[in-house]
Design a protein around this motif. Structure first.
Motif, PDB file in Angstrom:
ATOM      1  N   UNK A  89       0.840  -1.211   0.000  1.00 37.74           N
ATOM      2  CA  UNK A  89       0.000   0.000   0.000  1.00 37.74           C
ATOM      3  C   UNK A  89       0.872   1.258   0.000  1.00 37.74           C
ATOM      4  N   UNK A  90       1.828   1.318   0.921  1.00 39.73           N
ATOM      5  CA  UNK A  90       2.564   2.584   1.071  1.00 39.73           C
ATOM      6  C   UNK A  90       3.567   2.793  -0.074  1.00 39.73           C
ATOM      7  N   UNK A  91       3.932   1.727  -0.741  1.00 45.23           N
ATOM      8  CA  UNK A  91       4.835   1.881  -1.889  1.00 45.23           C
ATOM      9  C   UNK A  91       4.222   2.723  -3.007  1.00 45.23           C
ATOM     10  N   UNK A  92       2.866   2.846  -3.013  1.00 41.74           N
ATOM     11  CA  UNK A  92       2.213   3.634  -4.056  1.00 41.74           C
ATOM     12  C   UNK A  92       2.687   5.084  -4.081  1.00 41.74           C
ATOM     13  N   UNK A  93       3.174   5.576  -2.945  1.00 44.73           N
ATOM     14  CA  UNK A  93       3.553   6.993  -2.903  1.00 44.73           C
ATOM     15  C   UNK A  93       4.982   7.226  -3.357  1.00 44.73           C
ATOM     16  N   UNK A  94       5.750   6.154  -3.559  1.00 41.27           N
ATOM     17  CA  UNK A  94       7.174   6.356  -3.829  1.00 41.27           C
ATOM     18  C   UNK A  94       7.446   6.885  -5.225  1.00 41.27           C
ATOM     19  N   UNK A  95       6.541   6.575  -6.164  1.00 42.62           N
ATOM     20  CA  UNK A  95       6.794   6.952  -7.560  1.00 42.62           C
ATOM     21  C   UNK A  95       6.562   8.440  -7.830  1.00 42.62           C
ATOM     22  N   UNK A 144      -3.307   9.576  -2.614  1.00 39.09           N
ATOM     23  CA  UNK A 144      -2.040   9.355  -1.905  1.00 39.09           C
ATOM     24  C   UNK A 144      -2.174   9.499  -0.403  1.00 39.09           C
ATOM     25  N   UNK A 193      -1.766   6.041   1.707  1.00 37.41           N
ATOM     26  CA  UNK A 193      -0.376   5.598   1.840  1.00 37.41           C
ATOM     27  C   UNK A 193       0.492   6.567   2.663  1.00 37.41           C
ATOM     28  N   UNK A 202       2.443   5.827   6.429  1.00 38.05           N
ATOM     29  CA  UNK A 202       3.869   5.976   6.702  1.00 38.05           C
ATOM     30  C   UNK A 202       4.058   6.864   7.935  1.00 38.05           C
ATOM     31  N   UNK A 254      13.269   7.514   1.389  1.00 39.13           N
ATOM     32  CA  UNK A 254      12.324   6.971   0.411  1.00 39.13           C
ATOM     33  C   UNK A 254      10.915   6.878   0.977  1.00 39.13           C
ATOM     34  N   UNK A 255      10.800   6.710   2.274  1.00 34.32           N
ATOM     35  CA  UNK A 255       9.467   6.553   2.862  1.00 34.32           C
ATOM     36  C   UNK A 255       9.062   7.759   3.714  1.00 34.32           C
ATOM     37  N   UNK A 305       9.678  11.251   1.989  1.00 34.36           N
ATOM     38  CA  UNK A 305       8.783  11.318   0.826  1.00 34.36           C
ATOM     39  C   UNK A 305       7.339  11.559   1.301  1.00 34.36           C
ATOM     40  N   UNK A 311       4.816  14.682   0.429  1.00 33.23           N
ATOM     41  CA  UNK A 311       3.475  14.502  -0.140  1.00 33.23           C
ATOM     42  C   UNK A 311       2.419  15.113   0.776  1.00 33.23           C
ATOM     43  N   UNK A 361      -5.070  -3.737   5.038  1.00 33.76           N
ATOM     44  CA  UNK A 361      -5.179  -2.739   3.975  1.00 33.76           C
ATOM     45  C   UNK A 361      -6.642  -2.431   3.654  1.00 33.76           C
TER      46      UNK A 361
END
Lengths: 99, 489
Positions: free
Chosen positions: A37-43, B304, B307, B311, B373-374, B377, B381, B419
């Motif tokens: 789920x959270x990987x969706x924001x990395x791009x 977004x 997600x 995080x 990265x997490x 980021x 966002x 999820x």
């Protein structure tokens, strides 16, 4: 990305959470669901965007307030220690740390 | 007496002021309803009748002296995340199952000073982590509209208590929607105030940059009365804002003509149950007949938000919950080898599965090699999501949409897939990320007879306007007055 079993063991050690061997597969699978789920924001391209640590930093003064360096608290040791799992003579008891 | 359990806080206050009923009588009535209903609904973790009645006698004496404001003698319930001296504070967790807080939370003090009567402490997803109130060490809360269903979460005990008329009002907390989503799923009203308006002192921390306390009640007007007590500067919370005192009841009857209502296309897209969509669109048409201007909007980063939240909130939780080490307070394991083993076992035994999952996710996103990265980021966002709202509020006064994409779901239905559970928060998560106030009010029922929530989001510090717009709507509709038919007594 997805985590491998040894990475989860390392995270659990860092987080000070014991994971029983019979739980480890379920924990690994659910963590990887969440990572999916959270990987969706990395791009998303965020170059030049200032990170936002405080929700109102654009709206209000969010600087930390300072106060005079004076004692404002009274000694409440007994009250605070009354909720501790183990105390003796005003000290918190923990397992032996130094041999 | 029989109709008083359906009365609003404002009506109860008037009855107390006129001497038609005493606080002791009111308190007794609600305690009896709790005794009759809590076995099935599990909305309360702790009730202390003697203490409640003592509070009530003090309030009656205050009123007899001609003292006390609108809330003097009004019974209410606190979410068990707020520390209360002399009454257990469990946070829904085994970790704090026997925790007797040495101090009161700021808002507990404020309600106490206002003369409100504490009825008890409400069940919740432990540490505020969940959207169903199933993640409680004390068992799941059941929805008063259908006991096979969840009441929403994490403030599900507070929502069920108000919906079942076990309390006229309750407090909740909202990190990603925990006052608004349970309000929607249980057919009551809930407000998340602007970040920093209500002190977090004594609110057991989950994610500090998002946590806010908020009122839950049957009507927007009652939320306003509660906000007058809850909001205000407190030096003990470093994020508490120093602002002039506001009267949140000052603008309860605004003129809706010309009100610009923003309708983001992302809030009316796929994944919304037809019953929810129908009820919300009906409310939109009502506002249009009152002269409101509808403004089509885009909040492009909405997808977004979930997600990003999952995080940031776990990252903050992993740091905040490091304090639970089995040394100074909370659960300590019986058997262990050494100090580190004691930490690991105490935390493994004391925390529920969802709490441990979030701590592990948080530890991961903050760990060396993954932080940029997490975590970083997600913080970037977060700013883009806040900017979307800033742009939107140049063109509209309030943003309207559904509070949750679905009505209440079955206990156990989403328990195995975190999820699926997280995605139920899609419409409630954006406002906390941007620090904005938002509220949920009932706007109808789906084909199964389950309540639907309408969410209004405003710019910072626009609570009085949001409450006024919601109150106007409630003057013309009776959704908030409907009572669960399964509630006896």
């Amino acid at each position: 990305m997805s985590l491998a079993a040894d990475q989860v063991r390392r995270l659990a050690r860092l987080a000070r959470i014991a994971i029983r061997p019979e739980e480890s597969e379920t924990v690994l699978a659910s963590l990887n669901r969440v990572l999916g789920l959270i990987d969706q924001m990395r791009a998303v391209d965020t170059s030049g965007v200032e990170p936002m640590a405080h929700a109102l930093d654009a709206k209000a003064s969010v600087a930390q307030r300072l106060r005079p360096d004076a004692v404002t608290e009274t000694d409440q040791r007994e009250l605070f220690q009354s909720v501790a799992p183990a105390v003796e003579r005003g000290l918190y008891l923990v397992p032996k740390v130094i041999e | 007496m029989s109709s008083l359990h359906n009365a609003s806080v404002a009506e109860l206050s008037a009855a107390l002021a006129a001497g038609k009923v005493s606080s002791v009588e009111l308190t007794r009535m609600f305690l009896d309803r709790i005794a009759g209903l809590n076995g099935e609904l599990n909305a309360f973790i702790t009730v202390d009748e003697a203490r409640s009645l003592a509070d009530a006698r003090r309030a009656d004496a205050r009123r007899a002296r001609g003292e006390g404001g609108p809330l003097a003698g009004i019974p209410l319930a606190h979410k068990d995340i707020f520390c209360t001296r002399g009454m257990l504070t469990t946070c829904g967790s085994k970790m704090l199952a026997n925790f007797a807080s040495p101090y009161d939370a700021h808002i507990v003090e404020r309600f106490d000073q206002a003369g409100a009567v504490l009825l008890g402490k409400c069940n919740m997803d432990q540490f505020g982590m969940g959207s169903s109130s199933e993640n409680s060490h004390f068992g799941p809360v059941r929805n008063p509209w259908d006991r096979r269903l969840v009441p929403g979460g994490s403030s599900g005990g507070s929502a069920a208590a108000v919906a079942a008329r076990m309390a006229p009002a309750a407090t909740g907390t909202d990190t990603g929607g925990s006052t608004r989503q349970p309000a929607a799923l249980s057919g009551i009203c809930g407000l998340r105030p602007t970040y920093g308006l209500v002190s977090r002192y004594g609110l057991i921390a989950f994610a500090s940059s998002l946590d806010q306390a908020g009122p839950m009640a049957k009507s927007a007007a009652d939320l306003a009365l509660m906000m007058n007590v809850m909001a205000g500067f407190d030096p003990r919370d470093s994020t508490s804002l120093e602002r002039p005192k506001e009267d949140y009841t000052r603008d309860l009857e605004p003129d809706l003509a010309g009100l610009r209502i923003g309708l983001p296309k992302e809030y009316f897209g796929e994944g919304i149950e037809p019953g929810v969509r129908g009820a919300v669109e009906e409310a939109v048409r009502w506002f249009e007949t009152r002269g409101a201007a509808l403004v089509a909007l885009e909040l492009p980063n909405t997808a977004l938000a979930v997600p990003v939240y999952y995080v940031l909130a776990p990252a903050e939780a992993s740091s905040n919950l490091a304090r639970f080490d089995g040394v100074r307070y909370g659960h300590r394991a019986k058997d262990y080898d050494d100090l580190v083993d004691m930490y690991c076992r105490s935390r493994a035994e004391g925390f529920g599965a969802e709490v441990k999952r979030r701590i592990l996710v948080g530890t991961f996103v903050l760990s060396h090699g993954y932080y940029d990265a997490y975590y970083l980021q997600a913080q970037k966002l977060r700013r883009l999501i806040a900017r979307d709202f800033a742009e939107a509020f140049k063109r509209c006064d309030v943003i309207l949409g559904p509070t949750a994409p679905t009505t209440a779901f079955a206990i156990g239905a989403k328990a195995d897939d975190p999820v699926q559970m997280y995605l139920n928060d899609i419409f409630t998560i954006p406002a906390p990320l941007a620090g904005l106030p938002a509220l949920s009010v009932p706007c109808g029922f789906d084909a199964k007879g389950l309540p639907v929530g309408l969410q209004l989001t405003g710019d910072c510090f626009s609570e009085a306007r949001l409450l006024g717009v919601a109150h106007r709507y409630q003057q013309a509709t009776d959704w908030h007055l409907r009572v669960p038919t399964e509630t006896p007594l």
